[in-house]
Scaffold this motif. Structure first.
Motif, mmCIF file in Angstrom:
data_model
loop_
_atom_site.group_PDB
_atom_site.id
_atom_site.type_symbol
_atom_site.label_atom_id
_atom_site.label_comp_id
_atom_site.label_asym_id
_atom_site.label_seq_id
_atom_site.Cartn_x
_atom_site.Cartn_y
_atom_site.Cartn_z
ATOM 1 N N VAL A 566 5.198 36.845 -47.526
ATOM 2 C CA VAL A 566 4.110 37.803 -47.335
ATOM 3 C C VAL A 566 2.844 36.986 -47.100
ATOM 4 C CG1 VAL A 566 2.903 39.791 -48.293
ATOM 5 C CG2 VAL A 566 5.287 39.364 -48.922
ATOM 6 N N THR A 567 2.267 37.105 -45.909
ATOM 7 C CA THR A 567 1.128 36.289 -45.507
ATOM 8 C C THR A 567 -0.020 37.185 -45.084
ATOM 9 O OG1 THR A 567 2.696 34.638 -44.678
ATOM 10 C CG2 THR A 567 0.400 34.378 -44.035
ATOM 11 N N GLY A 568 -1.232 36.807 -45.450
ATOM 12 C CA GLY A 568 -2.401 37.577 -45.046
ATOM 13 C C GLY A 568 -3.591 37.252 -45.907
ATOM 14 N N THR A 569 -4.551 38.163 -45.931
ATOM 15 C CA THR A 569 -5.713 37.972 -46.803
ATOM 16 C C THR A 569 -5.256 38.055 -48.255
ATOM 17 O OG1 THR A 569 -6.233 40.329 -46.855
ATOM 18 C CG2 THR A 569 -7.194 39.026 -45.062
ATOM 19 N N ILE A 570 -6.023 37.449 -49.121
ATOM 20 C CA ILE A 570 -5.602 37.392 -50.520
ATOM 21 C C ILE A 570 -5.505 38.781 -51.139
ATOM 22 C CG2 ILE A 570 -7.973 37.049 -51.364
ATOM 23 C CD1 ILE A 570 -6.676 35.127 -53.467
ATOM 24 N N GLY A 589 3.860 31.804 -55.649
ATOM 25 C CA GLY A 589 2.576 31.762 -54.960
ATOM 26 C C GLY A 589 1.581 32.692 -55.626
ATOM 27 N N PRO A 590 0.447 32.922 -54.954
ATOM 28 C CA PRO A 590 0.170 32.567 -53.551
ATOM 29 C C PRO A 590 -0.311 31.137 -53.373
ATOM 30 C CG PRO A 590 -1.671 33.779 -54.481
ATOM 31 C CD PRO A 590 -0.625 33.724 -55.556
ATOM 32 N N VAL A 591 -0.153 30.632 -52.128
ATOM 33 C CA VAL A 591 -0.679 29.324 -51.746
ATOM 34 C C VAL A 591 -1.466 29.494 -50.459
ATOM 35 C CG1 VAL A 591 1.198 28.041 -52.835
ATOM 36 C CG2 VAL A 591 1.427 28.760 -50.458
ATOM 37 N N ASP A 592 -2.432 28.631 -50.248
ATOM 38 C CA ASP A 592 -3.227 28.683 -49.023
ATOM 39 C C ASP A 592 -2.381 28.253 -47.834
ATOM 40 O OD1 ASP A 592 -5.448 29.456 -50.470
ATOM 41 O OD2 ASP A 592 -6.157 27.401 -50.767
ATOM 42 N N VAL A 593 -2.631 28.854 -46.676
ATOM 43 C CA VAL A 593 -1.929 28.506 -45.450
ATOM 44 C C VAL A 593 -2.941 28.078 -44.404
ATOM 45 C CG1 VAL A 593 0.044 30.007 -45.867
ATOM 46 C CG2 VAL A 593 -1.944 30.915 -44.668
ATOM 47 N N GLU A 594 -2.466 27.314 -43.449
ATOM 48 C CA GLU A 594 -3.330 26.835 -42.375
ATOM 49 C C GLU A 594 -3.849 28.011 -41.562
ATOM 50 O OE1 GLU A 594 -3.101 23.724 -38.584
ATOM 51 O OE2 GLU A 594 -1.427 23.936 -39.978
ATOM 52 N N GLY A 595 -5.117 27.997 -41.249
ATOM 53 C CA GLY A 595 -5.721 29.081 -40.490
ATOM 54 C C GLY A 595 -6.371 30.136 -41.355
ATOM 55 N N GLY A 596 -6.310 29.975 -42.658
ATOM 56 C CA GLY A 596 -6.916 30.947 -43.558
ATOM 57 C C GLY A 596 -5.895 31.903 -44.137
ATOM 58 N N GLY A 597 -6.221 32.473 -45.267
ATOM 59 C CA GLY A 597 -5.310 33.400 -45.925
ATOM 60 C C GLY A 597 -4.380 32.688 -46.879
ATOM 61 N N VAL A 598 -3.460 33.462 -47.432
ATOM 62 C CA VAL A 598 -2.515 32.936 -48.415
ATOM 63 C C VAL A 598 -1.114 33.428 -48.079
ATOM 64 C CG1 VAL A 598 -4.255 32.844 -50.245
ATOM 65 C CG2 VAL A 598 -2.841 34.893 -49.978
ATOM 66 N N ARG A 599 -0.135 32.791 -48.722
ATOM 67 C CA ARG A 599 1.263 33.187 -48.548
ATOM 68 C C ARG A 599 1.948 33.231 -49.897
ATOM 69 N NH1 ARG A 599 4.572 28.924 -45.545
ATOM 70 N NH2 ARG A 599 4.549 27.961 -47.614
ATOM 71 N N THR A 600 2.716 34.292 -50.089
ATOM 72 C CA THR A 600 3.541 34.437 -51.289
ATOM 73 C C THR A 600 4.992 34.596 -50.867
ATOM 74 O OG1 THR A 600 1.784 35.422 -52.623
ATOM 75 C CG2 THR A 600 4.036 35.903 -53.274
ATOM 76 N N ILE A 601 5.874 33.952 -51.597
ATOM 77 C CA ILE A 601 7.313 34.046 -51.335
ATOM 78 C C ILE A 601 7.950 34.917 -52.404
ATOM 79 C CG2 ILE A 601 9.465 32.761 -51.105
ATOM 80 C CD1 ILE A 601 7.815 30.327 -50.297
ATOM 81 N N VAL A 602 8.776 35.843 -51.973
ATOM 82 C CA VAL A 602 9.522 36.708 -52.888
ATOM 83 C C VAL A 602 11.005 36.398 -52.719
ATOM 84 C CG1 VAL A 602 9.981 39.070 -53.634
ATOM 85 C CG2 VAL A 602 7.773 38.501 -52.593
ATOM 86 N N ARG A 603 11.657 36.021 -53.807
ATOM 87 C CA ARG A 603 13.108 35.800 -53.793
ATOM 88 C C ARG A 603 13.785 36.931 -54.547
ATOM 89 N NH1 ARG A 603 13.749 29.491 -55.508
ATOM 90 N NH2 ARG A 603 12.980 30.337 -57.469
#
Length: 656
Positions: A566-570, A589-603
């Motif tokens: 899941v990637t986008g604004t925080i 996560g979340p962790v910062d991603v290149e280009g701005g925003g954050v990413r969270t991984i759901v397992r």
């Protein structure tokens, strides 16, 4: 006035909030032509414009008492969106939390008016009668045919040999098995869809099919075709006559009402992964379609992917190996010094050197290398640091011995280069690509013809004459009669890549190359040991996949579990994750991603897939609608996406 019937239309739009069916009235003038599957133009009341779409179904008006907008026009009278393709698109998109229209765009080529007019004007010609299919050899009497007739599921370990299908035409034995499976399907009056990773595999499969089936029974449908040719082939697939449809990953969406078989070659190849939203892998689309249409499903390969191994362990797919077993002659060797200085310079140890020299007396020898070009990487000769571009800091490489080093990112030539670390001006080669390997081998084997095959020099076949064929992984040509020896170099650098799938990929690359050897020809794996080398030497790829899957299960890595990124604004990501209430799901996560925003991984476990996908999909729709309202109803430019969701995304696990 309530209409007699309603056209339910899929709007051709990438907006997630429009990913549903809209009801339109059918004017009297379009009663006969407005049928399910045809292209139409419809008004969008909210946007004040006309949009393209497809009629998915004709339904009774229901309880709605208002005034429906009517269809503007029927663009074409040919029902190009068939019921089975729509059902597949809808279910695959729901599973991936994406838009069905994005899959329909892959499945239905753009309209070509001239091709369509010729199709409508032509009278159907009867297809040539089919000959009784030859038995499928190598797997016991009638086993594959029985599974196809019963519409079952198989994972077939391909025979690691080459075969001559017509005088002078050689292909991998896997292509012969796939072609025979398709012929058995046609003999039962059903259509077969065969998906392969790229055009090299497609050429082999087409040659194997042409040897046993009439040309008019074979339909090629792939992205390399021109738009008219692809649309012409697509229209042929709409016929009720059974045919064999071959192509790359998107061929799994080809129309086939009476589908008897879906066959996929080498499902572990990354070319089967769809790079466009909703990123549905060809293997997953095939599994969904097999369930919807009740066809047979067969995975063919020399090395089994962990995804297919999981299905085998669940009992969903049956495993089938050649009987009797066909084992290549594989010679493991450590990286030892060669008896010849020039051979050592070419990275060939003593064992490989002797095998290659002896094999060149009888025919071609294949040398697999890791990278194309001359020097894949350059470094400063003084401080030994990797050489970087002075403009963009990208890595420098060299394609030939005489070419100027250039940046691998921006392409800028490294003229007047200086090291940013020590101000040094001299470069040194790090690693050897196909070009440099060819140079070195040319000196080590004087008088021997050298052939280089890679992405820039695609070569599909070579003759039976002695030659050294230097090929990058996946670009190996097929040799007439098979290679007299196969040398697998750069194994140590291949497995050094930080990736979740590195072991699977290496085993697949080596196995596919080894399968091009002649029977009992030596195959030398250089510089690799451990469990991976043991699995390759003993030709027990399925056992390695089983062990790899067990490790993934312990670590909760895919495909033991499903994942969603899941990637986008925080705020958007936090809101989407907050809606998930699934027991056992891991939130990373979340962790910062290149280009701005954050990413969270759901397992999460497979049992929760529908729930997770539905919840995240709802958040994407809500986020997109809110974003549009915030910007305004008529934005001048594209609307920035505040939330992206991708299911079964292993990219975060690939590069560490």
């Amino acid at each position: 006035m309530t209409p007699a019937s309603v056209a339910r239309v899929l709007i051709d739009s990438p907006l997630p909030q429009l990913d549903r069916l809209f009801d339109y009235g059918i004017p009297e003038s379009l009663r006969e032509s407005a049928v399910p599957g045809v292209r139409v133009r419809v008004p969008l009341r909210s946007a004040g414009r006309v949009a393209d779409g497809f009629i998915v179904e004709i339904a009774p008006p229901g309880d709605y008492t208002g005034v429906l907008s009517e269809l503007e026009e029927v663009v074409s009278t040919i029902p190009v969106l068939t019921p089975e393709v729509w059902a597949l698109a809808r279910k695959a998109a729901d599973r991936a939390a994406g838009n069905a229209n994005d899959i329909v765009r892959l499945a239905v080529p753009g309209r070509q008016v001239r091709v369509e007019k010729a199709y409508l004007a032509a009278s159907p010609e009867p297809l040539a009668a089919l000959r009784p299919p030859a038995p499928i050899h190598g797997y016991g009497g009638g086993v594959v045919e029985t599974v196809i007739a019963a519409r079952g599921r198989l994972a077939i370990d391909a025979v690691p040999l080459v075969a001559e299908v017509e005088p002078g035409v050689w292909v991998g034995e896997w292509a012969v098995t796939m072609a025979a499976s398709a012929a058995a399907t046609l003999a039962g009056g059903a259509t077969a869809i065969l998906a392969v990773p790229d055009y090299r595999d497609q050429e082999q499969l087409a040659a194997a099919l042409a040897a046993i089936l009439p040309a008019e029974r074979i339909v090629r449908l792939d992205a390399r075709q021109s738009n008219p040719d692809r649309y012409r082939a697509f229209l042929r697939c709409l016929s009720d006559d059974p045919v064999v449809i071959i192509g790359n990953r998107s061929v799994v969406y080809a129309p086939a009402a009476n589908l008897g078989l879906i066959g996929i070659w080498d499902d572990g190849d990354p070319l089967h992964s769809e790079p466009l939203s909703p990123y549905v892998h060809a293997r997953d689309a095939a599994l969904v379609r097999q369930e919807l249409q009740g066809s047979a499903l067969i995975f063919f390969g020399h090395a089994r992917s962990t995804e297919v191994e999981r299905l085998v362990e669940l009992g969903w797919v049956r495993s089938l190996a050649p009987q009797p077993a066909v084992l290549p002659k594989i010679v493991p060797t450590a990286q030892q010094s060669s008896e010849d200085r020039l051979a050592a310079q070419a990275r060939i140890p003593s064992t490989a050197w002797r095998e290659a020299r002896a094999a060149l007396e009888f025919g071609p020898v294949l040398v697999q290398v890791a990278r194309p070009g001359y020097a894949p990487r350059l470094a400063c000769a003084d401080c030994k640091r990797n050489a970087r571009c002075m403009k963009c800091e990208g890595p420098l490489g060299q394609k030939t011995s005489r070419s100027t080093p250039a940046c691998g990112w921006c392409g800028a030539l490294a003229v007047d280069w200086k090291c940013s670390n020590c101000e040094g001006e001299r470069l040194r080669f790090v690693g050897s690509g196909a070009g440099r390997t060819a140079e070195d081998l040319g000196r080590a084997f004087p008088g021997v013809r050298i052939i280089v095959a890679d992405g820039e020099r695609p070569i599909l076949t070579v003759g039976a004459e002695p030659a050294l064929v230097i090929a990058t992984r996946g670009a190996e040509p097929v040799a007439a009669g098979g290679y007299r020896a196969v040398l697998l170099l750069d194994g140590e650098s291949m497995i050094a890549r930080e990736s979740l799938r590195v072991a699977e990929d290496c085993l697949r690359w080596w196995s596919n190359a080894a399968a091009l050897a002649a029977r009992r020809a030596p195959i030398v794996l250089v510089g690799v040991g451990g469990a991976l080398a043991s699995a390759f030497v003993t030709w027990r790829q399925a056992d390695f996949a089983r062990a790899e899957l067990a490790d993934r299960r312990a670590l909760r890595f895919p495909p033991a579990v499903r994942v969603a990124t899941v990637t986008g604004t925080i705020d958007a990501v936090a809101g989407a994750i907050a809606t998930l209430n699934v027991e056992g799901a891991d939130i990373l996560g979340p962790v910062d991603v290149e280009g701005g925003g954050v990413r969270t991984i759901v397992r999460f476990d497979y049992a929760h897939g529908a729930e997770i996908a539905s919840g995240l999909r709802s958040e994407v729709v809500r986020s997109a609608a809110n974003r549009r309202r915030a910007i305004g109803k008529a934005p001048r430019g594209p609307i920035p996406v505040s939330l992206r969701v991708r299911l079964d995304d292993v990219e975060p696990f690939l590069e560490q």
